[in-house]
Design an enzyme around this catalytic site. Structure first.
Site, mmCIF file in Angstrom:
data_model
loop_
_atom_site.group_PDB
_atom_site.id
_atom_site.type_symbol
_atom_site.label_atom_id
_atom_site.label_comp_id
_atom_site.label_asym_id
_atom_site.label_seq_id
_atom_site.Cartn_x
_atom_site.Cartn_y
_atom_site.Cartn_z
ATOM 1 N N HIS A 33 0.840 -1.195 0.000
ATOM 2 C CA HIS A 33 0.000 0.000 0.000
ATOM 3 C C HIS A 33 0.878 1.249 0.000
ATOM 4 O O HIS A 33 1.819 1.356 0.789
ATOM 5 C CB HIS A 33 -0.916 0.025 1.223
ATOM 6 N N SER A 34 0.611 2.183 -0.920
ATOM 7 C CA SER A 34 1.293 3.467 -0.957
ATOM 8 C C SER A 34 2.818 3.258 -1.007
ATOM 9 O O SER A 34 3.326 2.622 -1.915
ATOM 10 C CB SER A 34 0.865 4.297 0.259
#
Length: 327
Positions: free
Chosen positions: A105-106
């Site tokens: 994520h990210s």
């Protein structure tokens, strides 16, 4: 431990500077999926997602060094993206994985993407949540030296103030401050991240994260378009990209209107990967805590398992509508 992703155990892997903390869902006999959290987040990011996913995988969510319950780096060492890529390799070595899947994520997606290009034979599937495999220097060329300088100066400032005790605040003040700095999160999500991101002391709560970790751009590895094209050619993994329309399109919000770098990376991956599978879908809800049923549907569809129609119904975390590129 039985192969039920609703249950998890905690592990600590010894490293030269201390340990890397991990949460494990499912049997370690199943194909592994290593989950990488975003900047200043921790392994709790995946708590509400993993129980929704297929049970025939072993999910491991790690805390990067200086985050969550993992050890801080030794004195004198700054934090750079390359360090976190190295941590992924250490985890794979510890569990003797010849090949595994990465879910990032990210910032965790960028770490995973970099790893997948450096060690292409080790990654079967690469799933990027509101992320890209690399950070392009398109909008940052004139700033990179400034970022490097900031990282060095910030590390020295933190070292000079190490004798000062950490400021403890009440749980309510800690949560409110966290939500003020992360306006896209709700109370439940903030509490979930802080469960693993704080330690209780007599005066209240203190943050676990290493104070040497500051603005993300100070630690990122930016690459040119030419380097990205070259790196993408080394990818052997299948790649699933899920992009939130209201998420970040650049390292800094000021550049979010310029979507050209994102489109360049997507087009490059589409033209480079041997197996090209393209699909687009809009769903609601994507963010740090990954509280989304739509990802369950996308995941199951991607690996070829019959999807549950009910999983199309999203419980929105941010009210975002993501673009999904299945490459």
């Amino acid at each position: 431990m039985r192969g039920c992703p609703g249950l998890h155990s905690e592990l600590k892997l010894a490293v030269p500077w201390g340990h890397i903390a991990l949460k494990v869902w499912g049997s370690q006999k199943n194909p592994p999926v290593l989950c990488l959290h975003g900047w200043l987040d921790n392994a709790n990011s995946f708590d509400r997602l993993i129980p929704l996913l297929p049970q025939d995988f072993c999910y491991m969510a790690m805390d990067f060094g200086g985050h969550g319950l993992s050890s801080h780096y030794n004195p004198g060492l700054p934090y750079y993206q390359q360090n976190f890529v190295s941590e992924v390799r250490r985890v794979a070595t510890a569990f003797k994985w010849n090949q595994f899947n990465l879910l990032g994520h990210s910032f965790g997606g960028c770490v995973g993407g970099t790893f997948a290009c450096m060690f292409p034979e080790m990654v079967d599937k690469l799933i990027l949540l509101d992320s890209t495999p690399f950070f392009l220097d398109s909008n940052e060329m004139e700033n990179i030296l400034t970022y490097r300088r900031r990282n060095i100066e910030h590390t020295l400032q933190v070292e000079a103030s190490q004798k000062k005790s950490l400021r403890a605040v009440s749980p309510e003040e800690m949560l409110q401050g966290f939500l003020n700095n992360n306006s896209h999160l709700d109370k439940d999500c903030g509490e979930l991240i802080l469960q693993r991101g704080t330690t209780k002391v007599d005066a209240g709560l203190v943050l676990n994260r290493d104070r040497r970790i500051s603005w993300p751009e100070n630690s990122f590895d930016f690459i040119s378009k030419e380097m990205f094209v070259h790196s993408a050619k080394s990818l052997q993994a299948s790649v699933l990209m899920i992009k939130a329309l209201q998420g970040y399109y650049d390292v800094r919000r000021v550049n979010d209107a310029d979507k050209a770098p994102m489109h360049f990376m997507v087009d490059t991956l589409r033209s480079t990967l041997k197996e090209v599978r393209c699909a687009a879908r809009e769903v609601d809800g994507l963010g740090t805590c990954q509280l989304l049923a739509p990802l369950k549907f996308l995941w199951i569809s991607w690996v070829g398992t019959t999807p549950d129609p009910k999983s199309r119904q999203a419980s929105s975390l941010y009210g975002r509508s993501p673009d999904i590129w299945n490459i």
